[in-house]
Scaffold this motif. Sequence first.
Motif, PDB file in Angstrom:
ATOM      1  N   THR A   1       0.830  -1.205   0.000  1.00  0.00           N
ATOM      2  CA  THR A   1       0.000   0.000   0.000  1.00  0.00           C
ATOM      3  C   THR A   1       0.863   1.254   0.000  1.00  0.00           C
ATOM      4  OG1 THR A   1      -1.904  -1.077   0.991  1.00  0.00           O
ATOM      5  CG2 THR A   1      -1.659   1.270   1.441  1.00  0.00           C
ATOM      6  N   SER A   2       1.972   1.211   0.711  1.00  0.00           N
ATOM      7  CA  SER A   2       2.846   2.391   0.760  1.00  0.00           C
ATOM      8  C   SER A   2       3.498   2.647  -0.599  1.00  0.00           C
ATOM      9  CB  SER A   2       3.903   2.217   1.853  1.00  0.00           C
ATOM     10  OG  SER A   2       3.265   2.159   3.119  1.00  0.00           O
TER      11      SER A   2
ATOM     12  N   LEU B   1      16.150  13.916  -3.402  1.00  0.00           N
ATOM     13  CA  LEU B   1      15.389  13.763  -2.156  1.00  0.00           C
ATOM     14  C   LEU B   1      14.656  12.425  -2.235  1.00  0.00           C
ATOM     15  CD1 LEU B   1      14.197  15.192   0.493  1.00  0.00           C
ATOM     16  CD2 LEU B   1      12.261  15.760  -0.963  1.00  0.00           C
ATOM     17  N   VAL B   2      14.944  11.546  -1.284  1.00  0.00           N
ATOM     18  CA  VAL B   2      14.254  10.251  -1.257  1.00  0.00           C
ATOM     19  C   VAL B   2      13.178  10.288  -0.178  1.00  0.00           C
ATOM     20  CG1 VAL B   2      14.500   7.758  -0.936  1.00  0.00           C
ATOM     21  CG2 VAL B   2      16.324   9.058  -2.067  1.00  0.00           C
ATOM     22  N   VAL B   3      11.987   9.850  -0.548  1.00  0.00           N
ATOM     23  CA  VAL B   3      10.874   9.815   0.399  1.00  0.00           C
ATOM     24  C   VAL B   3      10.500   8.351   0.620  1.00  0.00           C
ATOM     25  CG1 VAL B   3       8.533  10.613   0.888  1.00  0.00           C
ATOM     26  CG2 VAL B   3      10.048  12.008  -0.547  1.00  0.00           C
ATOM     27  N   ALA B   4      10.765   7.847   1.815  1.00  0.00           N
ATOM     28  CA  ALA B   4      10.454   6.449   2.136  1.00  0.00           C
ATOM     29  C   ALA B   4       9.129   6.428   2.897  1.00  0.00           C
ATOM     30  CB  ALA B   4      11.558   5.844   2.979  1.00  0.00           C
ATOM     31  N   ILE B   5       8.163   5.693   2.347  1.00  0.00           N
ATOM     32  CA  ILE B   5       6.827   5.675   2.945  1.00  0.00           C
ATOM     33  C   ILE B   5       6.587   4.323   3.614  1.00  0.00           C
ATOM     34  CG2 ILE B   5       4.358   5.998   2.456  1.00  0.00           C
ATOM     35  CD1 ILE B   5       5.295   7.418  -0.161  1.00  0.00           C
ATOM     36  N   GLY B   6       6.023   4.335   4.811  1.00  0.00           N
ATOM     37  CA  GLY B   6       5.706   3.073   5.483  1.00  0.00           C
ATOM     38  C   GLY B   6       4.861   3.319   6.713  1.00  0.00           C
TER      39      GLY B   6
ATOM     40  N   LEU C   1      17.018  12.356   2.933  1.00  0.00           N
ATOM     41  CA  LEU C   1      16.098  11.252   3.209  1.00  0.00           C
ATOM     42  C   LEU C   1      14.971  11.679   4.150  1.00  0.00           C
ATOM     43  CD1 LEU C   1      15.451   8.222   2.989  1.00  0.00           C
ATOM     44  CD2 LEU C   1      17.107   7.787   4.805  1.00  0.00           C
ATOM     45  N   VAL C   2      13.753  11.558   3.630  1.00  0.00           N
ATOM     46  CA  VAL C   2      12.556  11.886   4.408  1.00  0.00           C
ATOM     47  C   VAL C   2      11.744  10.606   4.565  1.00  0.00           C
ATOM     48  CG1 VAL C   2      10.362  13.167   4.343  1.00  0.00           C
ATOM     49  CG2 VAL C   2      12.439  14.234   3.489  1.00  0.00           C
ATOM     50  N   THR C   3      11.116  10.411   5.716  1.00  0.00           N
ATOM     51  CA  THR C   3      10.156   9.305   5.795  1.00  0.00           C
ATOM     52  C   THR C   3       8.784   9.835   6.141  1.00  0.00           C
ATOM     53  OG1 THR C   3       9.713   7.099   6.688  1.00  0.00           O
ATOM     54  CG2 THR C   3      10.495   8.716   8.262  1.00  0.00           C
ATOM     55  N   ILE C   4       7.783   9.157   5.589  1.00  0.00           N
ATOM     56  CA  ILE C   4       6.395   9.389   5.995  1.00  0.00           C
ATOM     57  C   ILE C   4       5.992   8.116   6.705  1.00  0.00           C
ATOM     58  CG2 ILE C   4       4.031   9.567   5.093  1.00  0.00           C
ATOM     59  CD1 ILE C   4       5.118  11.355   2.869  1.00  0.00           C
ATOM     60  N   CYS C   5       5.789   8.157   8.011  1.00  0.00           N
ATOM     61  CA  CYS C   5       5.431   6.913   8.698  1.00  0.00           C
ATOM     62  C   CYS C   5       4.562   7.173   9.920  1.00  0.00           C
ATOM     63  CB  CYS C   5       6.674   6.081   9.005  1.00  0.00           C
ATOM     64  SG  CYS C   5       7.520   6.470  10.516  1.00  0.00           S
ATOM     65  N   ASN C   6       4.023   6.073  10.459  1.00  0.00           N
ATOM     66  CA  ASN C   6       3.051   6.218  11.557  1.00  0.00           C
ATOM     67  C   ASN C   6       3.635   5.781  12.893  1.00  0.00           C
ATOM     68  OD1 ASN C   6       0.499   6.995  12.482  1.00  0.00           O
ATOM     69  ND2 ASN C   6      -0.303   4.903  12.365  1.00  0.00           N
ATOM     70  N   ALA C   7       4.922   5.466  12.919  1.00  0.00           N
ATOM     71  CA  ALA C   7       5.498   4.924  14.153  1.00  0.00           C
ATOM     72  C   ALA C   7       6.714   5.757  14.555  1.00  0.00           C
ATOM     73  CB  ALA C   7       5.883   3.470  13.936  1.00  0.00           C
ATOM     74  N   PRO C   8       6.552   6.630  15.541  1.00  0.00           N
ATOM     75  CA  PRO C   8       7.618   7.568  15.914  1.00  0.00           C
ATOM     76  C   PRO C   8       8.913   6.883  16.349  1.00  0.00           C
ATOM     77  CG  PRO C   8       5.610   7.975  17.198  1.00  0.00           C
ATOM     78  CD  PRO C   8       5.337   6.795  16.339  1.00  0.00           C
ATOM     79  N   ASN C   9       8.802   5.688  16.938  1.00  0.00           N
ATOM     80  CA  ASN C   9      10.031   5.046  17.425  1.00  0.00           C
ATOM     81  C   ASN C   9      10.549   3.965  16.493  1.00  0.00           C
ATOM     82  OD1 ASN C   9      10.134   6.594  19.827  1.00  0.00           O
ATOM     83  ND2 ASN C   9       8.416   5.376  20.590  1.00  0.00           N
ATOM     84  N   SER C  10      10.133   4.021  15.242  1.00  0.00           N
ATOM     85  CA  SER C  10      10.507   2.959  14.310  1.00  0.00           C
ATOM     86  C   SER C  10      11.900   3.185  13.750  1.00  0.00           C
ATOM     87  CB  SER C  10       9.510   2.954  13.159  1.00  0.00           C
ATOM     88  OG  SER C  10       9.522   4.214  12.523  1.00  0.00           O
TER      89      SER C  10
ATOM     90  N   PHE D   1      -3.030   4.874   4.522  1.00  0.00           N
ATOM     91  CA  PHE D   1      -2.907   5.231   3.107  1.00  0.00           C
ATOM     92  C   PHE D   1      -3.392   6.673   2.901  1.00  0.00           C
ATOM     93  CE2 PHE D   1      -4.613   5.027  -1.367  1.00  0.00           C
ATOM     94  CZ  PHE D   1      -3.393   4.846  -2.008  1.00  0.00           C
ATOM     95  N   LEU D   2      -4.544   6.998   3.484  1.00  0.00           N
ATOM     96  CA  LEU D   2      -5.034   8.375   3.340  1.00  0.00           C
ATOM     97  C   LEU D   2      -4.112   9.378   4.043  1.00  0.00           C
ATOM     98  CD1 LEU D   2      -7.554   7.034   2.118  1.00  0.00           C
ATOM     99  CD2 LEU D   2      -8.890   8.874   3.130  1.00  0.00           C
ATOM    100  N   SER D   3      -3.526   8.968   5.175  1.00  0.00           N
ATOM    101  CA  SER D   3      -2.547   9.839   5.845  1.00  0.00           C
ATOM    102  C   SER D   3      -1.354  10.093   4.928  1.00  0.00           C
ATOM    103  CB  SER D   3      -2.006   9.191   7.120  1.00  0.00           C
ATOM    104  OG  SER D   3      -3.001   9.044   8.065  1.00  0.00           O
ATOM    105  N   SER D   4      -0.839   9.018   4.324  1.00  0.00           N
ATOM    106  CA  SER D   4       0.311   9.164   3.421  1.00  0.00           C
ATOM    107  C   SER D   4      -0.015  10.121   2.284  1.00  0.00           C
ATOM    108  CB  SER D   4       0.717   7.825   2.804  1.00  0.00           C
ATOM    109  OG  SER D   4       1.091   6.923   3.790  1.00  0.00           O
ATOM    110  N   LEU D   5      -1.203   9.953   1.701  1.00  0.00           N
ATOM    111  CA  LEU D   5      -1.566  10.800   0.557  1.00  0.00           C
ATOM    112  C   LEU D   5      -1.704  12.258   0.982  1.00  0.00           C
ATOM    113  CD1 LEU D   5      -4.151   8.644  -1.448  1.00  0.00           C
ATOM    114  CD2 LEU D   5      -1.667   8.695  -1.626  1.00  0.00           C
ATOM    115  N   THR D   6      -2.209  12.482   2.193  1.00  0.00           N
ATOM    116  CA  THR D   6      -2.327  13.861   2.685  1.00  0.00           C
ATOM    117  C   THR D   6      -0.936  14.466   2.848  1.00  0.00           C
ATOM    118  OG1 THR D   6      -4.322  13.195   3.874  1.00  0.00           O
ATOM    119  CG2 THR D   6      -3.350  15.306   4.494  1.00  0.00           C
ATOM    120  N   LEU D   7      -0.048  13.717   3.485  1.00  0.00           N
ATOM    121  CA  LEU D   7       1.310  14.231   3.711  1.00  0.00           C
ATOM    122  C   LEU D   7       2.069  14.425   2.400  1.00  0.00           C
ATOM    123  CD1 LEU D   7       2.037  12.284   6.990  1.00  0.00           C
ATOM    124  CD2 LEU D   7       2.214  14.765   6.700  1.00  0.00           C
TER     125      LEU D   7
END
Length: 366
Positions: A60-61, A100-105, A127-136, A162-168
Amino acid sequence: ERGGYRHFMLKEIMEQPQAVTAALRDRVDFGRGLVTLPDLTLTDRELAGVSRVVLIGCGTSLNAAHVGRHLVERLAGIPAEAESASEFRYREPFLDPSTLVVAIGQSGETADTVAAMETVRQSGARLVTICNAPNSQAARLADHALLMGCGVEIGVASTKTFLSSLTLLNLLAMRLGTARSHLGSAASRKLVEGLARLPGNVAQLLESADDVEPLARSYYGRNNFLYLGRGINAPVATEGALKLKEISYIHAEAYAAGEMKHGPIALIDHAMPTLAIAPQDGLYDKMANNIQEVKARDGDVLAVLTQGDDRLSDLVDHSVFIPETAPNLTPLLATVPLQLFAYHIAVRRGCDVDQPRNLAKSVTVE
Ligand code: F6R
């Protein structure tokens, strides 16, 4: 804990307006019509120096990454590409300090994504990440972590993240576009108005969530589905097909609709229903032609259309409507009915929706 819902997946689908709100919080100046995105701590000058954006993720990411590619090209005017992290890590990817690399997960722990991020770190690219786990691991590896903050997702099938990722991704593309003066203030203001309406649009769509159930009742016995979309909504077709496959175990294939005539059209007959995503955007007429091609071969078409679209709703067998929105936001709305369709089909087939066979919430093996 399921908040009165039968499954976590349904609860998480219904939480999507809040997920979008959380992704927007403290990142948009609604008064000035500007994206601020303070967690991306790069100056305008540094952002203007970005010459290429590479978006990576899995499942999905990865589908979100493909939508992100369209957003970055459209809103920021920067060449962008999207690729599965599991392929990216085994190439010798071209990376330089202006990439700029954007890693989504969702989890920030997917082994392939984390390994790809390690490669990026060694290269000197940003390197930027879009993720839902602050301590990952992903949040630790990235120079900048854009956190979804939408609460844990328990259902194995990703929905609200998925909707969060698309918003960000919209915010990131707009921030890049403004920094390099590709996106003017009037255009930015208009896009911000669209973002402000987005949680309400998703909520409105969910008010008629039950309308999808009768469609599932009519179609749950089918063994194959085709999903079609174009442009920014081609990856939404892929995401819809992925949802159906993983929770209902029905074979589903997604195609960018323009590819249909190059092969998959041979599959179409009365037994093969097509899910078509056809909002009123720049590719609407093209999608209308593709839908006509399916109808001419006796295929059933279930279409996701913009509210008030009588032209296509007269042509197709079943329609689900999404509120009118800006083209960069249609993927967020078009996804919702596809999630609900997969959900209701899986429930009808007696599948374990939250714990589908062979799948784990986070894939920490290669
Ligand atoms: C789809 C799904 C998987 C994940 C994939 C990546 O519903 O759950 O395809 O999207 O395993 O996981 P994250 O986003 O945690 O890297």
